[in-house]
Motif scaffolding. Structure first.
Motif, PDB file in Angstrom:
ATOM      1  N   CYS A 256     -46.882  92.885  72.153  1.00  0.00           N
ATOM      2  CA  CYS A 256     -47.306  92.220  71.981  1.00  0.00           C
ATOM      3  C   CYS A 256     -49.182  91.663  70.930  1.00  0.00           C
ATOM      4  N   TRP A 257     -49.728  91.387  70.194  1.00  0.00           N
ATOM      5  CA  TRP A 257     -50.576  91.533  69.362  1.00  0.00           C
ATOM      6  C   TRP A 257     -51.928  90.452  70.148  1.00  0.00           C
TER       7      TRP A 257
ATOM      8  N   CYS B 292     -41.935  82.189  68.731  1.00  0.00           N
ATOM      9  CA  CYS B 292     -42.941  82.047  69.467  1.00  0.00           C
ATOM     10  C   CYS B 292     -43.623  81.595  69.574  1.00  0.00           C
TER      11      CYS B 292
ATOM     12  N   CYS C  71     -42.880  91.368  64.595  1.00  0.00           N
ATOM     13  CA  CYS C  71     -42.392  91.190  65.583  1.00  0.00           C
ATOM     14  C   CYS C  71     -41.317  90.233  65.589  1.00  0.00           C
TER      15      CYS C  71
ATOM     16  N   CYS D  68     -48.713  89.343  63.108  1.00  0.00           N
ATOM     17  CA  CYS D  68     -46.839  89.485  64.100  1.00  0.00           C
ATOM     18  C   CYS D  68     -45.614  89.225  62.866  1.00  0.00           C
TER      19      CYS D  68
ATOM     20  N   PRO E 212     -45.987  94.918  66.505  1.00  0.00           N
ATOM     21  CA  PRO E 212     -46.925  95.744  67.720  1.00  0.00           C
ATOM     22  C   PRO E 212     -46.346  96.667  68.556  1.00  0.00           C
TER      23      PRO E 212
ATOM     24  N   ARG F 191     -41.074  86.629  66.551  1.00  0.00           N
ATOM     25  CA  ARG F 191     -42.013  85.637  66.550  1.00  0.00           C
ATOM     26  C   ARG F 191     -41.685  84.830  65.803  1.00  0.00           C
TER      27      ARG F 191
ATOM     28  N   HIS G   9     -45.672  89.349  78.228  1.00  0.00           N
ATOM     29  CA  HIS G   9     -45.419  89.065  76.852  1.00  0.00           C
ATOM     30  C   HIS G   9     -45.012  87.368  76.608  1.00  0.00           C
TER      31      HIS G   9
END
Ligand SMILES: Nc1ncnc2c1ncn2[C@@H]1O[C@H](COP(=O)(O)OP(=O)(O)OP(=O)(O)O)[C@@H](O)[C@H]1O
Ligand code: SF4
Ligand SMILES: [Mg+2]
Lengths: 346, 361
Positions: free
Chosen positions: A343-344, A318, A312, A325, A330, A315, A272
């Motif tokens: 996580c996608w 990220c 998420c 996301c 996810p 995001r 991740h």
């Protein structure tokens, strides 16, 4: 098949605190849909930034707070079940109106289970009553559960507990405010051990202590585990400490578990993006290696749990974030080896 | 010699020059030395610590001495002075008409005659007599007794009601707290002096038939209505204070730890929460006594206090009002005693706060 072996199973645990904002009350999602299991005698580390809900997870599963939802199973007995049902993808089953389909609600009286699940608190200063002697602090669980037949036995038990955690038995009659932080934390540990629990939530038990004392206390936790076979949920925000003591580690971000894996596996193959940034924040002792390694510095602040980003939670910070996301959270997916990650794109 | 080495540092460097130490100086501490590090100061309980600080406070200690002297006097004096607070001076079994309005240490004509004829010495009227020929000193003693006991009883009543109410509201919080505190707010917003006067008047009417011929009738309806008023009105600030204390103590992790152990609510209140607000409770109660004495005096001065022939410092002052020009002493003495008691109790309360409260901060 593993189900039989688990000491504790937490699934879809939710804890929302109603927070007043202006005239409205809006839920603060301190813990949102957290699931994990702990086997007897195992240590699960729980890491995450300050305010991500680690303490709340520990307190909610000990039922110090009434959970908003979820299911807690301890030693094959359901302690709490809000009745919500989930399909195999972890999605809440809802009826046509969008209301969750509720099964049987279970809410057991915790008193008998307090003997088996205990907690060591984060702040060694506020977790001991300044008006009580060490003897009375450690003796309280014995009193409450009537674990002795006479005064002499009570005293003997207390003294042996003090010895177990490395306290000087001569100090039994002293008041908590006379002790140093490390000693106080030992008193807190003795209090938790008094009922001979199978499971202890250790809520950042060393983060308030001096670095030199931290190691002593962490080592003591390990020795106690070897001796008594207790399982720990060991909460910390420091990956180094957690990696040292844990068998498995769960990483939390904004009330959600984003990655969970064996300690060594997580250290070697973090998946991740948030875990990656946590690991790169761990100081590297050798300056040469440190210079070569690329630091991932997180940009921006943790969003407020009141204004949780859609999809998420990570995001907003990220660097791999995509449209998906933002659309959907996810799910925790198995990456093999008991390594789960939500996580996608990784 | 070692210290000298420590001081020498490299030019412009803040670091200790380690090369100058030899290996022996870095030996590990032995078990014994570690033990020595472990030795702690003398164990002091919270109470001892506070008493030590209180003893260092001259104002508080002076107040204690003054209060003790007053209490001793009101206990001992009635058995020494041969007069009674409601008794009209009589000589040889006959009422002494000439004994009214005597000055301090003065004898009436009848008394002088009696002493001359029998050679026996009569006990002096230390503060003279009042207009009804009663010994004033003994009346002041009884008045002080009444005023002090009113203060103490009222303070205890306020303590009990306020403690129960405040701890329930504070511990359970939420909706219970909300409703209970709104009630307190309402009572708090009433103009208390007005209410006291109104209630005293109303109670006076209603109570008379109820308490007639019971022990309570000695106290008189005024006294009882005064206690009722204290019980109804004055606990609110105590309740507020205790609730606030409990709310802040409740958030300590040791309360959560007790819950985690499985401790029952009542035990948590008794063992963890109340002991930690004990000092505040004691201090506030100590400060409640003078405020009750003051209110009692005030009401007595308005004629709503204890009923005759019983007296209190306030009603003594009220009685003296009429003859203020000719006999100022009769007003000054009860007034000074009220001041002394109220001042001493306030100073003592402040001293207690300074001595015991510092650890809570
Ligand atoms: N009783 C409560 N009422 C309302 N909000 C709360 C309560 N307890 C915690 N929170 C909120 O829930 C979130 C998670 O808090 P929590 O104490 O679990 O974080 P944490 O991960 O333990 O942080 P830390 O590392 O600082 O201890 C925070 O935003 C906090 O403000
Ligand atoms: S799901 Fe998307 S936003 Fe969340 S961590 Fe993975 S890549 Fe980043
Ligand atoms: Mg915490």
């Amino acid at each position: 098949m593993e189900k039989q072996n688990n000491l504790l199973e937490v699934s879809h645990l939710k804890q929302y605190f109603p927070v007043r904002k202006g005239l409205h009350k809006i839920p603060l999602k301190a813990v949102d849909d957290v699931s994990f299991t702990i086997r007897p005698g195992e240590t699960l580390g729980l890491v995450g930034e300050s305010g991500c809900g680690k303490t709340t997870v520990g307190r909610t599963l000990l039922r110090l707070y009434q959970p908003t939802g979820g299911r807690i199973v301890f030693d094959n007995e359901v302690l709490y079940d809000s009745g919500e049902q989930y399909d195999e993808n972890g999605k809440l089953i809802v009826d046509a109106d969008g209301k969750p389909v509720l099964g049987k609600k279970i809410d057991k009286d915790m008193l008998p289970y307090r003997k088996q699940m205990q907690m060591v608190f984060q702040d060694p200063y506020s977790s001991l009553n300044p008006r009580m002697t060490v003897e009375d602090i450690i003796g309280e669980p014995l009193d409450v559960h009537k674990l002795y037949s006479n005064r002499k036995e009570r005293r003997e038990k207390i003294l042996s507990l003090m010895e177990t955690v490395g306290l000087n038995a001569e100090h039994a009659m002293r008041y908590a405010h006379e002790f140093s932080g490390g000693q106080r934390q030992r008193i807190g540990i003795a209090r938790a051990l008094a009922v001979n629990p199978k499971f202890i939530v250790c809520d950042e038990p060393v983060s308030a202590l001096d670095v030199s004392i931290q190691a002593q206390v962490v080592n003591m936790f390990e020795e106690l585990q070897d001796k008594l076979g207790v399982a720990y949920l060991f909460i910390a925000h420091d990956l180094l400490v957690v990696h040292h003591i844990s068998d498995r580690i769960a990483v939390m971000y904004l009330g959600k578990v984003v990655e969970i894996a064996d300690a060594d596996e997580l250290n070697a193959n973090p998946v991740h993006p948030y875990t990656l940034s946590l690991l790169s924040a761990v100081p590297i002792p050798d300056p040469e290696t440190a210079r070569k390694s690329q630091r991932i510095v997180l940009e921006g602040d943790v969003p407020s749990p009141l204004k949780m980003p859609s999809g998420c939670p990570f995001r907003t910070r990220c660097r791999y974030a995509t449209e998906q996301c933002a659309a959907e959270m996810p799910p925790l997916k198995d990456r093999g080896n008991g390594h789960f990650c939500a996580c996608w794109n990784k | 010699m070692q210290e000298e080495k420590l001081k020498k540092r490299q030019f412009l460097s803040a670091q200790v020059d380690l090369s100058k130490f030899n290996h022996a100086q870095f030996e590990k501490a032995t078990e014994e030395e570690k033990q020595q590090q472990d030795v702690m100061g003398e164990s002091t309980t919270f109470f001892k610590d506070g008493m030590r600080r209180l003893r260092k406070n001259p104002l508080a200690m002076g107040s204690i001495i003054v209060l003790l002297l007053i209490i001793l006097t009101i206990i001992v004096a009635p058995s020494i002075v041969p007069y009674h607070y409601s008794e009209i001076i009589s000589v040889n079994g006959k009422r002494d008409k000439s004994a009214a309005n005597l000055g301090p240490f003065e004898y009436s004509k009848a008394e002088q005659k009696y002493m001359a004829s029998s050679g026996e010495k009569l006990f002096p009227h230390i503060l003279g007599t009042d207009s009804l020929s009663r010994d004033y000193f003994i009346r002041v003693i009884y008045g002080t007794r009444v005023s002090l006991s009113v203060g103490v009883v009222a303070a205890i009543m306020v303590l009990i009601i306020g403690l129960l109410y405040g701890s329930i509201a504070g511990y359970f919080g939420g909706r219970v707290d909300l409703i209970m505190m709104r009630i307190v707010d309402i009572i708090y917003s009433l103009p208390d002096m007005l209410i006291i006067i109104l209630l005293s008047v109303v109670f006076n009417e209603r109570l008379k038939p109820v308490i007639d011929k019971t022990i309570l009738s000695v106290l008189g309806t005024n006294m009882i209505s005064m206690f009722l008023v204290f019980g109804l009105l004055y606990w609110v600030s105590m309740a507020r204070l205790i609730r606030g204390q409990i709310l802040s103590i409740k958030n300590n992790e040791y309360v959560l730890a007790a819950k985690c152990i499985g401790t029952k609510n009542s035990r948590i209140l008794r063992r963890h929460i109340l002991p930690n607000c004990l000092s505040v409770i004691i201090i506030t109660t100590a400060l409640q006594v003078p405020s009750a004495i003051f209110t009692e005096s005030y009401l007595s001065f308005l004629g709503l206090g204890v009923s005759a022939p019983l007296t209190s410092l306030g009603s003594l002052a009220n009685d003296a009002r009429a003859g203020m020009q000719s006999y100022p002493l009769r007003l000054v003495v009860p007034a000074v005693i009220i001041c002394l008691i109220v001042l001493a109790l306030n100073l003592l309360g402040d001293g207690l706060r300074d001595a015991f409260d510092s650890k809570l901060n």
